[in-house]
Write a protein that holds these residues in place. Structure first.
Motif, PDB file in Angstrom:
ATOM      1  N   ARG A 103       0.823  -1.217   0.000  1.00 12.12           N
ATOM      2  CA  ARG A 103       0.000   0.000   0.000  1.00 12.12           C
ATOM      3  C   ARG A 103       0.852   1.260   0.000  1.00 12.12           C
ATOM      4  O   ARG A 103       0.565   2.230  -0.694  1.00 12.12           O
ATOM      5  N   ALA A 106       2.188   1.733  -3.455  1.00 12.16           N
ATOM      6  CA  ALA A 106       1.177   2.242  -4.387  1.00 12.16           C
ATOM      7  C   ALA A 106       0.935   3.733  -4.156  1.00 12.16           C
ATOM      8  O   ALA A 106       0.841   4.508  -5.114  1.00 12.16           O
ATOM      9  N   ASP A 107       0.868   4.134  -2.881  1.00  8.65           N
ATOM     10  CA  ASP A 107       0.691   5.564  -2.582  1.00  8.65           C
ATOM     11  C   ASP A 107       1.870   6.381  -3.096  1.00  8.65           C
ATOM     12  O   ASP A 107       1.717   7.472  -3.635  1.00  8.65           O
ATOM     13  N   LEU A 147      -0.980   2.573 -12.797  1.00  8.01           N
ATOM     14  CA  LEU A 147      -1.087   1.408 -11.916  1.00  8.01           C
ATOM     15  C   LEU A 147      -1.757   1.706 -10.571  1.00  8.01           C
ATOM     16  O   LEU A 147      -2.747   1.052 -10.217  1.00  8.01           O
ATOM     17  N   MET A 151      -5.424   0.281  -9.472  1.00 11.93           N
ATOM     18  CA  MET A 151      -5.430  -0.603  -8.300  1.00 11.93           C
ATOM     19  C   MET A 151      -6.440  -0.133  -7.261  1.00 11.93           C
ATOM     20  O   MET A 151      -7.239  -0.903  -6.733  1.00 11.93           O
ATOM     21  N   ARG A 152      -6.389   1.171  -6.993  1.00 11.92           N
ATOM     22  CA  ARG A 152      -7.265   1.726  -5.956  1.00 11.92           C
ATOM     23  C   ARG A 152      -8.733   1.629  -6.324  1.00 11.92           C
ATOM     24  O   ARG A 152      -9.551   1.129  -5.557  1.00 11.92           O
ATOM     25  N   GLU A 155      -9.879  -1.990  -6.315  1.00 13.41           N
ATOM     26  CA  GLU A 155     -10.044  -2.545  -4.971  1.00 13.41           C
ATOM     27  C   GLU A 155     -11.345  -2.050  -4.346  1.00 13.41           C
ATOM     28  O   GLU A 155     -12.101  -2.826  -3.745  1.00 13.41           O
TER      29      GLU A 155
ATOM     30  N   MET C   1      -6.728   7.275   1.217  1.00 12.59           N
ATOM     31  CA  MET C   1      -5.589   6.490   0.781  1.00 12.59           C
ATOM     32  C   MET C   1      -4.879   5.843   1.956  1.00 12.59           C
ATOM     33  O   MET C   1      -3.871   5.200   1.800  1.00 12.59           O
ATOM     34  N   GLU C   4      -6.931   0.979   5.852  1.00 11.52           N
ATOM     35  CA  GLU C   4      -6.498  -0.368   5.501  1.00 11.52           C
ATOM     36  C   GLU C   4      -7.575  -1.349   5.907  1.00 11.52           C
ATOM     37  O   GLU C   4      -7.480  -2.020   6.925  1.00 11.52           O
ATOM     38  N   ALA C  45       3.749  -2.890  -7.672  1.00  8.84           N
ATOM     39  CA  ALA C  45       3.796  -1.512  -7.164  1.00  8.84           C
ATOM     40  C   ALA C  45       5.119  -1.286  -6.434  1.00  8.84           C
ATOM     41  O   ALA C  45       5.789  -0.264  -6.626  1.00  8.84           O
ATOM     42  N   VAL C  46       5.492  -2.281  -5.620  1.00  7.59           N
ATOM     43  CA  VAL C  46       6.758  -2.167  -4.896  1.00  7.59           C
ATOM     44  C   VAL C  46       7.916  -2.192  -5.885  1.00  7.59           C
ATOM     45  O   VAL C  46       8.848  -1.373  -5.811  1.00  7.59           O
ATOM     46  N   VAL C  49       8.293   1.199  -7.654  1.00 11.06           N
ATOM     47  CA  VAL C  49       8.968   2.220  -6.844  1.00 11.06           C
ATOM     48  C   VAL C  49      10.464   1.935  -6.798  1.00 11.06           C
ATOM     49  O   VAL C  49      11.297   2.840  -6.978  1.00 11.06           O
ATOM     50  N   VAL C 296       4.160  11.505   1.224  1.00 10.72           N
ATOM     51  CA  VAL C 296       3.281  10.338   1.383  1.00 10.72           C
ATOM     52  C   VAL C 296       3.470   9.732   2.777  1.00 10.72           C
ATOM     53  O   VAL C 296       2.509   9.375   3.466  1.00 10.72           O
ATOM     54  N   ARG C 300       0.838   9.146   5.958  1.00 13.84           N
ATOM     55  CA  ARG C 300       0.687   7.859   6.660  1.00 13.84           C
ATOM     56  C   ARG C 300       0.812   8.045   8.173  1.00 13.84           C
ATOM     57  O   ARG C 300       0.014   7.534   8.946  1.00 13.84           O
TER      58      ARG C 300
END
Lengths: 278, 266, 310
Positions: A103, A106-107, A147, A151-152, A155, C1, C4, C45-46, C49, C296, C300
């Motif tokens: 997550r 993705a953010d 992406l 994805m968001r 979901e 965003m 969870e 996604a990982v 990045v 970001v 969080r």
């Protein structure tokens, strides 16, 4: 005392009205300005013609093709990955470090400035993998941008499918994948498509990513390895070169019309779906 | 005639063997692009793709092999001399110093222009104009026009770092056309009625004054190839140098044919 | 965003285990393989990045080793042709442009959000809300084009310059970040239970009192989130800024004097830059990447704070 309270209240409400209406006014001004200046230039020759001459007279067909090609290809690349990733997050994942990492990534991806994405595309796809300035490089770079968005929205779409539908499926002895592929995804499909359309609209308006990955050459791409110039890049270059402003307005209007079309069809799809679900 | 059926127009793109890529100067872009269209019309099986990315990028691209021809509106710099590039001069050009038509100043000396662009003269009053701050418009570093201007007028000294920098010739022109206090410089080919070109040291920029050498801010436009031009590149360059393109396209774009100086016996 | 939510678990406590008894081994293996495939997709996604960081970092790294972190980050002069790669003026330019846009845009955006969520009659709301969303969809080049043709001459008259500079960029960027901040703020206001409003009105509070003393404080963290995300958008915005800011790579000298930012300088220089200059541009991209990642991360942390509070 009471009067003052009432006056303050009225004043404050007026300020909020002002803020709300200013926002609408600004949007109206931008759209109207582009529309009024651009509409006179829109014609079949402009849309389907080739550009020519010192002042980029003629049409912008190669730019329209390049734009649709690169966003279409990006969507083809991103859809399976993003949808399956969303399936994992919504249906399979158990809260933990792994999911938190995904997550956060993705953010982060969603927050990467487009110019950074452009330079990454240049370093990785154009030069590193040797795709050159091409629709392919542009599409891959854009897919990184799309992406997290897809994805968001996917979901959220999956989560909005009521749980009892799943229970019915499990009760009939279906496996998890059967339930997801035959029950959940079809039910979530309209909202997934809405998300895809919105992401596509975003990609159509992107400039900094494609200028460094697809190039700036006026060309009607056929193969994914061909270079091209997107409508946004064309608008930028015409605005900065200051040549042929009417054509620049025409391009801007077509671009906005395209994005508006994407947005409205997404909205329409969502509303239709809501009505069908009651 | 250019309203080609969209798909018919595509089929000849697909064979990338006969594609020539020309990148570089935005000044030369009009010549290169129109020549490319005419060339394609004459040789439908060959495709010439032109893009304006600035002279330095053009030189960088042709030496690295990203493009077949690099165009430049300036001479090669010292560090670019040993890249193995072969020069084909294609036109002459004057760089005009432009001001707003409302500005009464019509002539400056080269020294005054230098002082203005270095930020030493900051008000129009100092050069015989109205009491009004000077609004400097400069070009970006990629621009060959800037490089040529810096070399000829500024003797390679620094520009005033506080000047507005715009990445396109047309933008410079439209800002100067709208703002009475502005001054900028653009290729003579781009000068239009809504800006006025200053005389430098008393000489107006024109074809005659460029050819006889009296207008000081002039230059040669180049197309470079890696090694001697051959094949499609040579065909295209010959086409650009043909009397047809030189007399029509080059002149229409406001530049001076490369053959002109010979004709005047210079 | 930051929410969870839990996965949609099956009715039984351990869904997979209960399934296991009913299905064949082959089906079980297939299900497990599919699950891992989906995980792989999510992991893209990982990977994305990481790839961005590695490739942009790889290209930009020499600027830190050869020019030096200090001379790069705190160097006061950006003169690539003379080998001076100080990005401090550009960094300051980015901050000036971003902060100004936030100061202009935030009140408007929060005001519009409050208007939408608390004040607007349903009919007005059905027009204004989509309008704000559409405003977010307008491409940045169109905003830049608009700014260049409409705003620049106005700012030129106001400031006595040529109209390129922070003021023009502020206004354009403010317009661009309003939708981001407004929609997120509205979400935050929406998540406040209806009962809170009712309680406030029942005590005789006016609409304004309810908004200013109850709703805005309750939505505070959500609004801060929204502003941070708007900040991310502003600092990373490239084309619109490039077209109106004037691109003179010096320090801030006034609202009407040209300025340059990290993003606009990258686009200006990239087409022709080579050698260490090109490396420096990639170095600037790393800085931008880290800044956006930091924003970001801040969001969080804030959301964790919010969870702790509630």
């Amino acid at each position: 005392m009471r009067d003052m309270k009432r006056t303050t209240n009225a004043l404050a409400l007026a300020v909020f009205w002002f803020a709300g209406l200013t926002t609408v006014f600004v949007l109206g001004a931008v759209i109207l300005y582009v529309f009024v200046n651009g509409i006179g230039h829109i014609s079949p020759e402009f849309i389907f013609g080739q550009p020519h001459g010192v002042n980029a007279e003629g049409g912008i067909w190669p730019m329209i093709v390049s734009t649709l090609y690169v966003t279409g290809l990006a969507m083809v690349i991103v859809t399976p990955i993003a949808v399956l990733a969303a399936v994992y997050l919504a249906e399979y994942a158990v809260q933990g470090r792994l999911v938190r990492t995904i997550r956060f990534a993705a953010d982060t991806l969603a927050g990467v400035p487009s110019i950074v994405m452009g330079l990454f595309g240049l370093a990785f796809f154009v030069e590193g993998l040797g795709f050159g300035f091409s629709v392919l490089s542009g599409a891959f770079a854009l897919s990184f941008l799309m992406l997290p968005i897809v994805m968001r929205t996917t979901e959220e779409a999956i989560r909005s499918v009521p749980r009892y539908i799943r229970w019915g499926s499990y009760g009939l002895g279906a496996t998890k994948w059967q339930t997801v592929s035959r029950i959940v995804l079809p039910a979530a499909m309209p909202r997934i498509i809405t998300g895809l359309i919105l992401a596509t609209g975003r990609a159509v308006g992107e400039t900094a990513v494609v200028i460094f990955t697809m190039g700036t050459m006026i060309n009607t791409p056929v193969l994914p390895t061909d270079p091209g110039r997107s409508m946004t890049v064309h608008l930028y270059m015409m605005a900065m070169e200051g040549i042929n402003l009417p054509a620049a307005f025409g391009t801007a209007l077509l671009l906005m019309a395209m994005i508006l079309f994407f947005n409205l069809s997404a909205r329409w799809l969502l509303r239709r779906n809501r009505r069908m679900q009651g | 005639m250019l309203l080609l059926a969209p798909l018919a127009g595509c089929s000849d793109n697909s064979s990338s063997l006969t594609r020539l890529i020309v990148t570089g100067s935005t000044t030369i872009l009009p010549i290169a692009e129109v020549a490319a269209e005419d060339f394609h019309a004459a040789h439908p099986e060959d495709d010439v793709l032109v893009s304006g990315v600035g002279s330095s990028a053009g030189i960088e691209n042709v030496s690295s092999g990203t493009s077949d021809i690099g165009t430049a509106s300036r001479e090669l710099k010292d560090e670019e001399l040993n890249l193995g590039l072969v020069d084909t001069p294609i036109a002459y050009d004057a760089i005009a110093v432009i001001v707003n038509p409302q500005n009464p100043v019509t002539s400056l000396t080269k020294a005054q222009v230098k002082a203005i662009f270095q930020g030493q003269i900051v008000n129009w009053r100092e050069v015989g104009g109205p009491d009004m701050a000077i609004g400097l418009v400069n070009r970006d570093e990629a621009s060959g026009t800037r490089e040529a201007f810096a070399k000829i007028v500024l003797d390679k000294e620094r520009f005033d770092p506080t000047a507005v920098i715009l990445p396109g010739t047309g933008q410079v022109r439209s800002v100067v056309a709208q703002e009475p206090r502005a001054i900028g410089y653009i290729s003579l080919g781009f000068v239009s009625d809504d800006v006025s070109a200053l005389a430098i040291d008393g000489v107006e920029p024109s074809e005659a004054t460029v050819v006889n050498g009296t207008y000081p801010v002039q230059r040669v436009l180049h197309m470079f190839t890696k090694g001697a031009p051959e094949g499609l590149a040579k065909m295209y360059l010959d086409f650009v140098l043909s009397a047809d393109i030189q007399e029509s396209v080059v002149r229409d774009a406001g530049f001076i044919p490369i053959t002109a100086k010979g004709a005047y016996g210079d | 965003m930051t929410d969870e939510p839990r996965p949609n678990e099956m009715p039984t406590v351990r869904g997979d285990v209960s399934n296991l008894k009913l299905v064949s081994r082959a089906t079980y293996i297939k299900e497990a393989a599919l699950k891992n495939l989906f995980l792989l997709c999510a992991f893209m996604a990982v990977a994305g990045v990481a790839l961005i960081f590695l490739f942009v970092g790889y290209r930009g790294w020499p600027i830190f080793t050869e020019v030096g972190l200090g001379d790069f980050l705190f160097g006061q002069e950006w003169l690539p042709t003379e080998g001076l790669f100080g990005i401090l003026p550009l960094f300051v330019g980015s901050i000036v442009v971003t902060v100004g846009a936030l100061l202009l845009g935030t009140p408007l955006a929060v005001g519009a959000a409050v208007f939408l969520s608390e004040i607007a009659p349903p009919k007005v709301r059905t027009i204004v809300r989509p309008a704000i969303e559409l405003l977010a969809g307008v491409p940045s080049v169109v905003y830049g084009f608009f700014g260049l043709l409409i705003l620049r001459p106005v700012v030129a008259d106001l400031t006595g310059g040529l109209g390129f500079g922070p003021l023009t960029a502020w206004i354009i960027l403010a317009i661009m970040i309003v939708p981001t901040i407004a929609t997120l703020t509205e979400d935050a206001l929406h998540s406040i239970p209806e009962g809170v409003r009712e309680a406030s009105y029942a005590m005789g509070a006016t609409t304004w009192q309810t908004i200013s003393r109850v709703l805005l404080p309750a939505a505070k963290i959500g609004i801060v989130d929204a502003v941070i995300l708007g900040m991310g958008r502003a600092i990373g915005e490239t084309m619109a800024v490039l077209m109106v800011v004037g691109n003179a790579p010096g320090f801030f000298r006034g609202m009407g004097a040209p300025l340059s930012t990290l993003t606009s300088q990258i686009v200006m220089d990239m087409p022709y830059a080579s050698g260490m200059h090109r490396t420096a541009l990639f170095g600037m991209a790393i800085i931008l990447f880290l800044v956006s990642m930091g924003l970001v991360l801040t969001v969080r942390l804030l959301s964790r704070l919010r969870e702790d509070v509630s």
